[in-house]
Design a protein around this motif. Structure first.
Motif, PDB file in Angstrom:
ATOM      1  N   CYS A 209       0.854  -1.186   0.000  1.00 31.56           N
ATOM      2  CA  CYS A 209       0.000   0.000   0.000  1.00 31.56           C
ATOM      3  C   CYS A 209       0.891   1.238   0.000  1.00 31.56           C
ATOM      4  CB  CYS A 209      -0.922   0.014   1.214  1.00 31.56           C
ATOM      5  SG  CYS A 209      -2.131   1.360   1.177  1.00 31.56           S
ATOM      6  N   LEU A 210       0.731   2.067  -1.022  1.00 27.63           N
ATOM      7  CA  LEU A 210       1.553   3.260  -1.187  1.00 27.63           C
ATOM      8  C   LEU A 210       0.771   4.496  -0.774  1.00 27.63           C
ATOM      9  CD1 LEU A 210       2.911   2.428  -4.754  1.00 27.63           C
ATOM     10  CD2 LEU A 210       4.202   2.274  -2.623  1.00 27.63           C
ATOM     11  N   GLY A 211       1.401   5.333   0.024  1.00 30.68           N
ATOM     12  CA  GLY A 211       0.816   6.626   0.338  1.00 30.68           C
ATOM     13  C   GLY A 211       1.106   7.588  -0.801  1.00 30.68           C
ATOM     14  N   SER A 212       0.078   8.182  -1.386  1.00 28.37           N
ATOM     15  CA  SER A 212       0.258   9.066  -2.540  1.00 28.37           C
ATOM     16  C   SER A 212      -0.170  10.490  -2.215  1.00 28.37           C
ATOM     17  CB  SER A 212      -0.556   8.552  -3.735  1.00 28.37           C
ATOM     18  OG  SER A 212      -0.534   9.493  -4.797  1.00 28.37           O
ATOM     19  N   ARG A 213       0.678  11.440  -2.599  1.00 27.61           N
ATOM     20  CA  ARG A 213       0.363  12.863  -2.437  1.00 27.61           C
ATOM     21  C   ARG A 213      -0.262  13.432  -3.691  1.00 27.61           C
ATOM     22  NH1 ARG A 213       6.548  13.841  -0.827  1.00 27.61           N
ATOM     23  NH2 ARG A 213       6.630  12.410  -2.597  1.00 27.61           N
ATOM     24  N   MET A 214      -0.414  12.588  -4.722  1.00 29.68           N
ATOM     25  CA  MET A 214      -0.861  13.065  -6.027  1.00 29.68           C
ATOM     26  C   MET A 214      -2.257  12.581  -6.412  1.00 29.68           C
ATOM     27  SD  MET A 214       1.768  14.799  -7.001  1.00 29.68           S
ATOM     28  CE  MET A 214       3.486  14.969  -6.508  1.00 29.68           C
ATOM     29  N   MET A 215      -2.951  11.915  -5.510  1.00 32.82           N
ATOM     30  CA  MET A 215      -4.262  11.377  -5.856  1.00 32.82           C
ATOM     31  C   MET A 215      -5.294  12.477  -6.065  1.00 32.82           C
ATOM     32  SD  MET A 215      -4.528   7.869  -3.592  1.00 32.82           S
ATOM     33  CE  MET A 215      -5.947   7.245  -4.493  1.00 32.82           C
TER      34      MET A 215
END
Length: 487
Positions: A123-129
């Motif tokens: 599970c990747l934390g994304s700042r671009m979603m």
């Protein structure tokens, strides 16, 4: 989830000003009761370790371990140690958190939940979603643009659809980590990219969750230009490995299976056009039986032989047998066609198997259909010219191949073993398998076929041969006896 064992792994380097705050903000009341924290200080030059130890003396909620690397291992090297620790200690999941405060510990429950529930392996934390949010939260424009451009290029190359490849906030299934060779990865910052590629090539499930963006006064140790170059080289290397162009040990993951090549000019299509309905066929090295399944739907009777016994065998009769010793199983008769498709190159001594086929399965009506990769293909020759000889997980230089053939060497081997070649042709490269079955692939196949007509030895990706067997000595002796008796 409540019974799961979770490790929060904090990477720290010169983080004495921020590390205590990061640890204090971890929402332990929203995490599994069996949660531990591991902090690895990568030879900081400040008092990072002392700050963690001071914090731990008044922190009794969970187990907190701090380790100090006597030699700096780098961002990637530090992660290798932490994930190895998680595997050795038997955790179910591990979450990566940075000690500089760049990522909010408060969202750890959202990050780890899909892993602990079994929804994904990474599970990747994304700042671009959410479009533009990262910029509004303080991400420098040059970093935002660079992040978006790199992620766009990586998605195109790897055929993925991640919103961000470059977040260091992520959670892993430890069971998944056990299946990938992350120990071969770089010690540098593009470790994060390489481990994503490994999960992708392992067909593991990857999920993204939105995380907030924070930029404070933390010191950045990443050289942006070098990082971008390293990321793209790793991405291209991963895709090249997947396409069978160049072998890379770190991307050698999963169990490679050979897929059927139909719908375009290929070895399988040529064979399907050759064998009429109702034929009796022996398929040597039949794999999962995809070709046998098609032949049987056309009314053929197929006996398959392979060292592996897959769950969904498509053959009418299947015999598990190792062909590498040159033997054939008992009980075989004669056949209209014997298939040795992409088989002989996997054997230590293909001559021995051919001799056994001729001795055991000889018939005037039997034809043997053979395909082997052409080591004389133009790309291999050009590579040798420039000093390259790159093995790959599939293709001509498949790392599992034991014998290499040119058109001449294949013909010579067949002649020496008593086979007469009746038909010999070249097969173009399987462009649709790599690029997808589109206009470009069809155009490339047409060009490859035209070049094969000009120079078969140079432009054939595979060699296709139809051969007949000369009578073995026993048969000739029997004929002589019979004729003598008649006279």
């Amino acid at each position: 989830m409540s019974n799961s064992r979770l490790l929060i792994f904090v990477v720290a380097y010169n983080a004495e000003r921020t590390i205590s705050g990061v640890l204090r903000r971890i929402p332990l009341d929203r995490l599994p009761s069996q949660t531990d924290i591991l902090v690895i200080d990568d030879q900081s030059h400040d008092n990072t370790s002392r700050k963690v130890l001071d914090f731990s003396s008044s922190f009794k909620e969970v187990g907190l371990t701090v380790l100090y690397n006597p030699v700096n291992q780098g961002y990637g090297g530090n992660q290798k140690i932490g994930y190895h620790y998680a595997i050795e200690k038997g955790y179910d999941a591990v979450a990566l958190l940075h000690g500089d405060g760049q990522y909010a510990p408060e969202v750890l429950p959202e990050l780890i939940a899909p892993v602990l529930s079994g929804e994904c392996d990474l599970c990747l934390g994304s700042r671009m979603m959410e479009a533009g949010v990262a910029l509004k939260a303080g991400m420098p424009p040059y970093k935002y643009i660079g992040n978006r451009l790199l992620s766009f290029a990586q998605n195109k190359i790897l055929r993925m659809s991640l919103t961000e490849f470059h977040s260091g906030y992520r959670a892993y299934s430890v069971k998944g980590l056990q299946q990938i060779p992350f120990g071969y990865n770089t010690d540098d910052f593009h470790f994060d990219t390489e481990i994503i590629i490994q999960h992708k090539l392992s067909h593991m499930r990857i999920k993204e969750v939105s995380i907030p963006t924070y930029y404070g006064d933390e010191i950045c140790y990443v050289n942006g230009v070098k990082y971008a170059f390293d990321v793209m080289m790793s991405t291209i290397s991963g895709r090249a490995h997947q396409m069978g162009i160049a072998y890379n040990r770190k991307y050698d993951v999963g169990d490679a299976r050979y897929s059927i090549k139909i719908g375009y000019t290929s070895s399988h299509n040529v064979v399907l056009q050759k064998i009429p309905p109702g034929s009796n066929v022996l398929d040597l090295g039949c794999g999962e039986g995809h070709l046998a399944d098609i032949l049987q739907r056309q009314g053929c009777q197929v006996t398959g032989i392979d060292i592996q016994s897959y769950q969904q065998q498509k053959c009418k009769h299947f015999i598990r047998h190792d062909l590498n010793d040159g033997s054939l199983p008992d009980g075989l008769g004669t056949y209209d066609y014997i298939l040795a498709l992409d088989c002989l190159e996997h054997l230590d001594n293909p001559e021995r198997l051919l001799a056994t086929i001729r001795a055991r399965c000889y018939s005037l009506e039997t034809e043997i259909l053979i395909t082997v990769p052409n080591i004389g293909f133009i790309t291999v020759r050009l590579g040798l010219f420039f000093g390259w000889f790159n093995y790959s997980p599939a293709g001509i230089l498949d790392i599992h191949h034991k014998r290499l053939f040119t058109l001449s060497s294949l013909h010579r081997m067949l002649a020496q073993e008593g086979f007469v070649v009746r038909e010999s042709s070249g097969i173009p490269a399987p462009f649709p398998k790599v690029l997808g079955d589109g206009v470009l692939s069809r155009l490339l196949i047409a060009c490859n076929k035209a070049l094969i007509r000009i120079w078969k030895r140079l432009f054939s990706y595979q060699i296709y041969v139809v051969a007949e067997m000369k009578p073995p000595l026993k048969c000739l002796l029997d004929r002589a006896w019979n004729k003598t008796v008649e006279r």
